[in-house]
Motif scaffolding. Sequence first.
Motif, PDB file in Angstrom:
ATOM      1  N   LYS A   6       0.853  -1.196   0.000  1.00  0.00           N
ATOM      2  CA  LYS A   6       0.000   0.000   0.000  1.00  0.00           C
ATOM      3  C   LYS A   6       0.880   1.234   0.000  1.00  0.00           C
ATOM      4  N   LEU A   7       0.349   2.297  -0.556  1.00  0.00           N
ATOM      5  CA  LEU A   7       1.095   3.551  -0.585  1.00  0.00           C
ATOM      6  C   LEU A   7       0.106   4.676  -0.292  1.00  0.00           C
ATOM      7  N   GLU A   8       0.452   5.507   0.673  1.00  0.00           N
ATOM      8  CA  GLU A   8      -0.425   6.643   0.968  1.00  0.00           C
ATOM      9  C   GLU A   8      -0.245   7.686  -0.135  1.00  0.00           C
ATOM     10  N   THR A   9      -1.326   8.266  -0.600  1.00  0.00           N
ATOM     11  CA  THR A   9      -1.187   9.310  -1.623  1.00  0.00           C
ATOM     12  C   THR A   9      -1.915  10.578  -1.175  1.00  0.00           C
ATOM     13  N   ILE A  10      -1.492  11.696  -1.761  1.00  0.00           N
ATOM     14  CA  ILE A  10      -2.065  13.000  -1.389  1.00  0.00           C
ATOM     15  C   ILE A  10      -2.707  13.584  -2.638  1.00  0.00           C
ATOM     16  N   SER A  11      -3.998  13.889  -2.528  1.00  0.00           N
ATOM     17  CA  SER A  11      -4.736  14.343  -3.712  1.00  0.00           C
ATOM     18  C   SER A  11      -4.398  15.800  -4.035  1.00  0.00           C
TER      19      SER A  11
END
Length: 509
Positions: free
Chosen positions: A93-98
Amino acid sequence: MLANSLRSHSNTYLCFDAIIIGSGIGGLVTATQLAAKGAKVLVLESYTIPGGSSGYFEREGYRFDVGASMIFGFGTQGTTNLLTKALEAVNVKLETISDPVQIHYHLPKGIDLKVHKNYEKFLQKLGDIFPHERQGIRQFYDECWKVFNCLNSMELLSLEEPQYLARVFFQHPLACLGLVKYLPQNVGDIARRYIKDPELLQFIDIECYCWSVVPADLTPMINAGMVFSDRHYGGINYPKGGVGQIAQKLVAGLEKAGGEIQYKARVSQILLDGDRAVGVELASGKTYYAKRVISNATRWDTFEKLLPVSKMPRAERKWQQRYQKSPSFLSLHLGVQADVLPIGTECHHIVLEDWQNMTDSEGTLFVSIPTLLDPDLAPAGYNIVHAFTPSWVDDWQTLSSREYEQRKEAAAGRVIERLEKIFPGLDAGLDYMEVGTPRTHRRFLNRDDGTYGPIPQRRLRGLLGMPFNRTAIPGLYCVGDSTFPGQGLNAVAFSGFACAHRVAVDLGL
Ligand SMILES: NC(=O)c1ccc[n+]([C@@H]2O[C@H](COP(=O)([O-])OP(=O)(O)OC[C@H]3O[C@@H](n4cnc5c(N)ncnc54)[C@H](O)[C@@H]3O)[C@@H](O)[C@H]2O)c1
Ligand SMILES: CC(C)=CCC/C(C)=C/C=C/C(C)=C/C=C/C(C)=C/C=C/C=C(C)/C=C/C=C(C)/C=C/C=C(\C)CCC=C(C)C
């Protein structure tokens, strides 16, 4: 001789199901997909970390993305979020920032426009600049959605696999026919169907150029359908920790799934047994054998450097007549004091002062400021500004090291002067600067002439001329941006899914 050596190796641990040359995102998606299907996979990467043009480097507390930071493919729904899907497939999993705005354009005659994630807001703002074209604008971008909706309704796998084609056609006949209609089309023809204002058509050109590096007439409609719609659907999402995290996570997933990766492992040649690719030799002299060999190097590197030119298949020669290398980039990786950027500054900018210069060397200026989304990439109180502009390797060849440094300094000065116009005070607020040229890209990314990827030599029929993953050499496949559908992380992720699918079928997995 080689046949004997292959036979003697085939039962040892050195014989893999697939060897992947290069750990760009195309290579890593192929590798993780194959490993998840149970294949014994080896990735060989010449550099010290994975990622290729999606890699990173660290200097004085800054973590810079090697390439651009505008990432498609991290949406949460539909079928086109291929980076999300690639990570999920190997349980990482990878956290992403919109990012709420894809690009802030600074264009000739003071055209200043933000491409908002919200589609209606984008249409409204563009329509405010070209009020007489409101209807044409909506018709054009709505047509891009038609392409996207076709793609986003179906599982995306290898178009070289007849059973898959039969299955998707049976499940989604209208979407398939829609895609068949758009495959040979380019954006320019469709834009002119709805839009008459020459300046607005120039805007459509730069909308294409800023990711395809060619104007609308040369940009395939399928790709535009993806880019112009997904930015409003899945959106642009930045990986927390930097773009390099995508490759790091894929490698973690690859290893969890039983795959192997080696760094500082430069492949010097693809080994052939008769006409068949059977393995690779490293610059160190070490050899590895595999049932299938997959090259994530560009087609120019694969067929001109890793194989004898005398073996270049006719299909490749023809491809080289249709496609040429795009320019590379001159890149400035800057660390700047945070107060240089006004509050509300967007992450991605395009700067162009004169439409005539759009495709020229140092014409369009691309700017990414990823610390506005993830401040942890720079020391507290500082931002990263990555500014890059097209540049040809020829302008940087045959220079003494002094001339090379002087040319770099002069070019950096010109870019900073242009940046000053949108961010006054940037020069005075500079804390760190590293300048890369096409030679840097060639050296660190192993890309012939440092090219960004293939572009059509002339107007072609959309994507029809782009090769899929199989090559004319049995046992050898290509993946990455010199295969269908071309440049871009989500595009090479598609190429990886398709390549792994075709190879898995060929291996009987
Ligand atoms: N949207 C964005 O912001 C963004 C950012 C970065 C990259 N990208 C895209 O990523 C695409 C490139 O991805 P890709 O998958 O085609 O590959 P790539 O060029 O990024 O990676 C290829 C890898 O192969 C390695 N390699 C090449 N030759 C080798 C050899 N002989 N031996 C061992 N290793 C070798 C290189 O070191 C590199 O790591 C580009 O189209 C670019 O647009 C997009
Ligand atoms: C069966 C029958 C009959 C038929 C069939 C048909 C079909 C199915 C078809 C299909 C097809 C397909 C699948 C296709 C696919 C496609 C895809 C996936 C595509 C994709 C694309 C993507 C792209 C192009 C992307 C791109 C991006 C990019 C390049 C980006 C870049 C960026 C940059 C450079 C940035 C810059 C900027 C600034 C900084 C501002």
